[in-house]
Design a protein around this motif. Structure first.
Motif, PDB file in Angstrom:
ATOM      1  N   CYS A 187       0.848  -1.195   0.000  1.00  0.00           N
ATOM      2  CA  CYS A 187       0.000   0.000   0.000  1.00  0.00           C
ATOM      3  C   CYS A 187       0.876   1.235   0.000  1.00  0.00           C
ATOM      4  O   CYS A 187       1.336   1.679   1.059  1.00  0.00           O
TER       5      CYS A 187
ATOM      6  N   HIS B 269      -7.194   2.954   2.012  1.00  0.00           N
ATOM      7  CA  HIS B 269      -8.033   2.749   0.827  1.00  0.00           C
ATOM      8  C   HIS B 269      -8.934   1.532   1.002  1.00  0.00           C
ATOM      9  O   HIS B 269      -8.515   0.520   1.559  1.00  0.00           O
TER      10      HIS B 269
ATOM     11  N   ARG C 250     -11.532  -1.512  -7.154  1.00  0.00           N
ATOM     12  CA  ARG C 250     -11.669  -0.089  -6.861  1.00  0.00           C
ATOM     13  C   ARG C 250     -12.937   0.421  -7.549  1.00  0.00           C
ATOM     14  O   ARG C 250     -13.157   0.136  -8.733  1.00  0.00           O
TER      15      ARG C 250
END
Length: 764
Positions: free
Chosen positions: A352, A381, A708
């Motif tokens: 990340c 996220h 995402r």
């Protein structure tokens, strides 16, 4: 396509050729390799694959397992193996079998069956999770990571053992078994520590002297249970200690000069984690879960130097071979992969950071051990947070994590196995089944799968070795090739299972075989086999030109199986069985697996690792995303992946596996901004806006890594996520675009032009 999906739901198998070319030459002419994409522990309802509580019957020559394709003589109580034709006697407890009284493994519909061994309660070691946490990140990221880990700890199975290692400039191994005072062992990040030094320095032999000879391996060989339980503690006992250590997790205290990167010793930390598990719990279901927030700059395998003046390697640097650290790193992680496979442990990677962290170098260690990989921009996220939650959450969509797998294969003597592209490691078991040509993990007929889950899929490549076309009588009597896949694994409940899948496929050879081959051609499976193969070649062959290789393959396939008159492009046609294949190849050429421009080596490695472990349905979405359109005039319906699908009064939902995009046409976006959906008389509009979100949610719910979600409007900056995937049928230099539609600023050829060129080249 439907019959191929039925076969998959029965056995977890997809093959490009469901009727197999029968000779070496025929197989070479068929262009797409003879391959199988197999999901070893795919979830079946118990009616489809029963669980048998006894030991399987094995052939005494080739060790294959009794299956529905065996010829059985009920009077003499003998069965004949379809692989080596050995005659085997049934044991006494099969005495009552007859035509009407068959054991489950001979039922024709049970081509996949599972055997459970009687568990030995003394031998079962609970699952082990060793968290390896990077502290060289900013305070904000530490906060995100802390809350994600605290949540994960709550979800851990009660009986599992937990360990914690944090690292930055130094590596800290936390002693969780000593709750009174927080206690850590500190190792210098720049120095590689051997297993013996590690055990010595961590006082493993304080109470129990070190054995003079032999390998130190767990409580049975040389270590006391007390010393192991200092570092690996049952989750139920250490929750308080672990929480207090995580609550106090601090950013690495060593100062970082303004012109340098942080000193991060990722390789030393992973090496210590592997040695610790190898000493304490070898052969058990253990996972190293590494949370990394930036590039490694210290230790035996840094990916870049500390000086910010040196940029991190790019694809261009790799092509030119101007990468000072790369080969040394890959060699180090190859060694780590071998060690982990030998111990039977898994490395999971959560990267990340906005920068690269070194996935390209770590790839072998993660892939050979069957580890999970998640790439996100930050620990805050949703891609990271939700994916981590999914690993431990027990729900209908749990991953079904299993461990300690061994995968073996048996097949007819006219086939040889070249190798596997997928998350496994060779066990170097050389048998007559092995081909001289090696693809991926080859030269063996058995593989180790340290970690596997319900969707892990292997791609096996085969060689057809028969040289000449047999005469018609032989073809009509013995025209079947047989395959048997054996997967031993430890299920997440801890019991050992053996899953056996046995398949038979017809082969054809000689004149007139083309029609039979086409009838059994699975376009989706073929596209994914080509995608895995081209990705593998790009990584292993120097000077390889992927576009040229794919184009050549497509032209050869179309000229072999298409119908046309010479030199007349308009006469060219393909059977419906092949007609979508050129479209898959067009999108594969444009995909992130082949086009590395605009992606870092880490991103490319990440995309390929996921492609190499996913099943056909998911992989097809990666290569050719699905597009659904929503409008007032009709319900949700699939649309062509083309720029013409964009309209001002439509909402589009694009699923490209890694991202899910909800795209609002310009009129819809204006209405939404004006707030019409909040007014009671515009309920229909509110429903139209909500529908794609509901569908996106159901996609996200059952996918790992969690994709995402991008919500954007026409002409907005985020619309690029959609435009990059569409066929550019209308570009800035083509004739008038559609009213309310869009154009794409690109010089890429459109699918129509691509098909036009293909037809011209095929008929020459």
């Amino acid at each position: 396509m439907a019959e191929f999906l039925d076969l998959e739901s029965q056995d977890g198998v997809r093959m490009p050729w469901n009727v197999i070319p029968g000779t070496k030459q025929e197989a070479a002419n068929a262009v797409v390799p003879v391959a199988v994409i197999y999901t070893p522990i795919k979830h079946f309802p118990s009616s489809a694959a029963p669980l048998l509580p006894y030991q399987p019957q094995r052939c005494r020559t080739c060790r294959s397992v009794l299956n529905p394709f065996c010829i059985v003589d009920f009077a003499a109580k003998i069965w004949i193996c379809p692989f080596c034709f050995q005659r085997n006697h049934f044991p006494p407890h099969y005495a009552s079998i007859s035509d009407d009284n068959l054991p489950a493994e001979l039922f024709p519909q049970y081509t996949t069956i599972e055997y459970a061994s009687t568990p030995d309660p003394t031998a079962t070691v609970p699952p082990v999770f060793l968290f390896v946490v990077d502290t060289c990140v900013i305070e904000e990221e530490i906060g995100y990571l802390r809350s994600a880990l605290l949540q994960a700890v709550e979800l851990l199975p009660e009986n599992s053992l937990v360990g914690l290692i944090t690292f930055g400039t130094f590596v800290h191994v936390h002693e969780l078994g000593f709750a009174q005072v927080p206690k850590t062992y500190v190792f210098k990040g720049s120095k590689d520590v051997s297993k013996d030094q590690l055990l010595e320095q961590m006082c493993f032999f304080a109470n129990k002297p070190k054995p003079a000879v032999g390998v130190i391996a767990g409580a049975r060989d040389g270590l006391s249970r007390e010393s192991i339980s200092r570092f690996l503690v049952p989750a139920s006992e250490c929750e308080f200690t672990l929480n207090s250590v995580l609550e106090e997790l601090q950013k690495d205290p060593w100062p970082v000069p303004a012109d340098q990167r942080a000193t991060r010793c990722t390789s030393t930390a992973l090496s210590i984690a592997a040695s610790l598990l190898g000493a304490c719990v070898p052969g058990s279901a253990a996972r190293i879960m590494a949370f990394i927030g930036g590039p490694a700059t210290e230790g035996p395998a840094p990916i870049v130097s500390k000086q910010l003046t040196e940029p991190i390697r790019s694809h261009k640097d790799l092509d030119k071979d101007s990468v000072p650290h790369y080969h040394k790193c890959v060699k180090f992680y190859d060694g780590l992969a071998k060690q982990l496979v030998h111990q039977g442990h898994v490395l999971d990677l959560f990267a990340c950071a906005l920068d690269q962290v070194g996935i390209a170098e770590l790839k072998t260690a993660v892939e050979r051990t069957g580890g999970l990989v998640v790439l996100a921009e930050s620990f805050g996220h949703s891609v990271f947070k939700d994916s981590l939650k999914r690993i431990f959450q027990a729900s209908n969509y749990d991953l079904g994590l299993s461990s300690n797998g061994i995968f073996e294969i048996n097949c007819s003597k006219d086939l040889k196995v070249q190798g596997i592209i997928g998350p496994c490691a060779t066990l170097e078991k050389k048998t007559p089944l092995c081909s001289d040509t090696v693809i991926g993990q080859g030269g063996t007929s058995a593989w180790k799968m340290c970690g596997l889950d319900k969707s892990t899929s292997l791609c096996l490549f085969f060689d057809v070795v028969r040289k000449e076309t047999p005469d018609a009588t032989v073809q009509s009597t013995s025209n079947q090739f047989y395959f048997q896949f054996l997967t031993y694994y430890q299920s997440n409940s801890g019991e050992m299972r053996l899953r056996v899948t046995t398949l038979s496929r017809r082969w054809v050879a000689g004149p007139g075989s083309s029609q039979d081959l086409i009838a059994g051609f699975d376009q989706e499976a073929a596209a994914i086999v080509m995608a895995r193969q081209v990705s593998f070649k790009m990584e292993t062959e120097a000077e390889f030109d992927p576009i040229r290789w794919l184009d050549k393959a497509l032209i050869n396939l179309c000229s072999r199986f298409g119908e046309y008159q010479k030199d007349s492009p308009t006469s060219f046609s393909l059977s419906p069985r092949l007609s979508i294949f050129p479209q898959f190849m067009f999108h594969l050429r444009r995909s992130q697996f082949v086009q590395v421009f605009n992606n870092s080596p880490d991103e490319t490695a990440y995309f390929r690792m996921i492609l190499n472990r996913e099943n056909v349905a998911n992989s097809v979405v990666m290569v050719q995303p699905s597009l659904i359109t929503y409008s007032f005039h009709s319900g949700p319906e699939p649309a062509l992946l083309d720029v013409a699908a964009i309209a001002a009064d439509r909402i589009l939902l694009l699923d490209s596996f890694f991202t899910v995009v909800i795209f609002h046409g310009s009129t819809i976006a204006q209405w939404r901004k004006a707030g019409y959906h909040n007014e009671p008389e515009h309920q229909a509009f509110a429903q139209l806006l909500r529908a794609p979100h509901d569908d996106a949610e159901s996609i996200i719910k059952e996918r790992f890594p969690v994709p995402r979600l991008v919500v954007c409007d026409q002409h907005g900056s985020q619309a690029r996520f959609l435009l990059a995937k569409l066929n550019p049928s209308a570009t800035y230099n083509s004739d008038a675009a559609l009213p309310g539609g869009d154009i794409i600023f690109t010089d890429d050829v459109s699918f129509e032009v691509f098909l036009d060129h293909l037809q011209r080249l095929v008929v020459q």
